[in-house]
Scaffold this active site. Structure first.
Site, PDB file in Angstrom:
ATOM      1  CG  LEU A 212      -2.034  -1.081   1.219  1.00  0.00           C
ATOM      2  CD1 LEU A 212      -2.860  -0.982   2.499  1.00  0.00           C
ATOM      3  CD2 LEU A 212      -2.931  -0.992   0.003  1.00  0.00           C
ATOM      4  CB  CYS A 213       4.082   2.257  -0.018  1.00  0.00           C
ATOM      5  SG  CYS A 213       4.956   0.697  -0.200  1.00  0.00           S
ATOM      6  N   GLY A 214       2.155   2.490  -3.190  1.00  0.00           N
ATOM      7  CA  GLY A 214       2.333   2.791  -4.603  1.00  0.00           C
ATOM      8  C   GLY A 214       3.355   1.880  -5.268  1.00  0.00           C
TER       9      GLY A 214
END
Length: 289
Positions: free
Chosen positions: A87-89
């Site tokens: 969930l950090c691109g």
């Protein structure tokens, strides 16, 4: 056209998702502050350590130090540092892609490549290659210097045993909150660090060391490896939170756009439903006449 209930349910779901992403953005921002302070506090230490190593290693004889032994490169080991969580691109994906590109480039030159994965995401992505020698998972959330020391010692042992001829550490360098760039740095063999510019011009004459340069280098070289690994972990730790903060902010904005679009759809569906009801009423009234 979807029913009013379906659209209303979707709007409710997207709003709840928006609340989650907003909360994750705030958590990432709070964690980033601490991780960035820790990373920036360690950078001067790294700089001074490199300066000390440059003074010592500039005139050192590589044959006297096993960790500086330069030999024909047949086996390469890549220490790939990523985060444990997603969930950090594209933060972790960029590091993984760079690792795979480096592997392909080395294999085209006829070299064998192995991976040492630091972080769960690196292990999950690179284990498919079948070239992962060792993995250190579930340590990036609360890593300490002893974790870096364990990794550096393991890699150094492999180099001294002749299992690998070159070691590089691959991580994402923290430039700013909006920019993190994958970089590779050679760990082994330890290369004499060259200083450039004004620093190089200021250095002149010979230094007298006590104890001897050889004794100091024997102690500093393993510490230097620890510093390289720990600095890479700090850079990735700060970059992960920055990338997650940006990704969650983008997700929150996307949720707002989706809610806006769904609201338009809901209003159209409601208008159509009201129109149909009016037509039924008018039709029933006409039939009674």
């Amino acid at each position: 056209m979807p029913s009013l209930k379906e659209v209303k349910t979707k709007i409710s779901g997207v709003k709840k998702t928006s609340q989650i992403t907003k909360a994750m953005n705030m958590v990432a921002a709070a964690k980033l502050r601490g991780a960035q302070e820790k990373m920036e506090a360690f950078r001067p230490y790294t700089s001074k350590f490199n300066e000390a190593m440059s003074n010592l290693s500039a005139g050192a004889n590589p044959d006297q130090f096993p960790l500086m032994e330069t030999r024909e490169v047949k086996n390469v080991e890549l220490v790939v540092v990523t985060s444990d969580r997603g969930l950090c691109g594209s933060f972790n994906a960029n590091i993984i892609k760079q690792a795979l590109r480096m592997m392909e480039a080395y294999e085209k030159e006829g070299k064998t490549v192995n991976f040492v994965c630091v972080g769960k995401k690196a292990h999950q992505a690179l284990r498919k290659t079948g070239k992962v020698r060792k993995s250190y998972t579930a340590i990036m959330a609360h890593f300490q210097m002893f974790n870096a020391r364990e990794i550096a010692s393991d890699v150094a042992d492999q180099f001294l045993k002749g299992a690998c001829d070159k070691v590089e550490v691959l991580y994402s360098e923290f430039k700013s909150v909006a920019s993190q760039r994958p970089v590779a740095k050679q760990m082994l063999p330890v290369q004499p660090i060259e200083t450039e510019g004004e620093t190089a011009n200021k250095q002149s004459g010979d230094y007298i060391y006590e104890p001897s340069e050889e004794e100091i280098m024997d102690v500093l070289q393993p510490l230097y490896l620890n510093v390289v690994v720990y600095a890479a972990m700090l850079e990735v730790g700060a970059g992960e939170h920055a990338a997650r903060m940006t990704a969650m902010d983008n997700a929150t904005n996307a949720c707002k756009d989706i809610v806006s679009n769904l609201t338009v759809v809901y209003n159209k569906a409601r208008q159509a439903a009201v129109t149909n009801e009016l037509m039924d009423i008018v039709g029933g009234a006409e039939a009674l006449k």
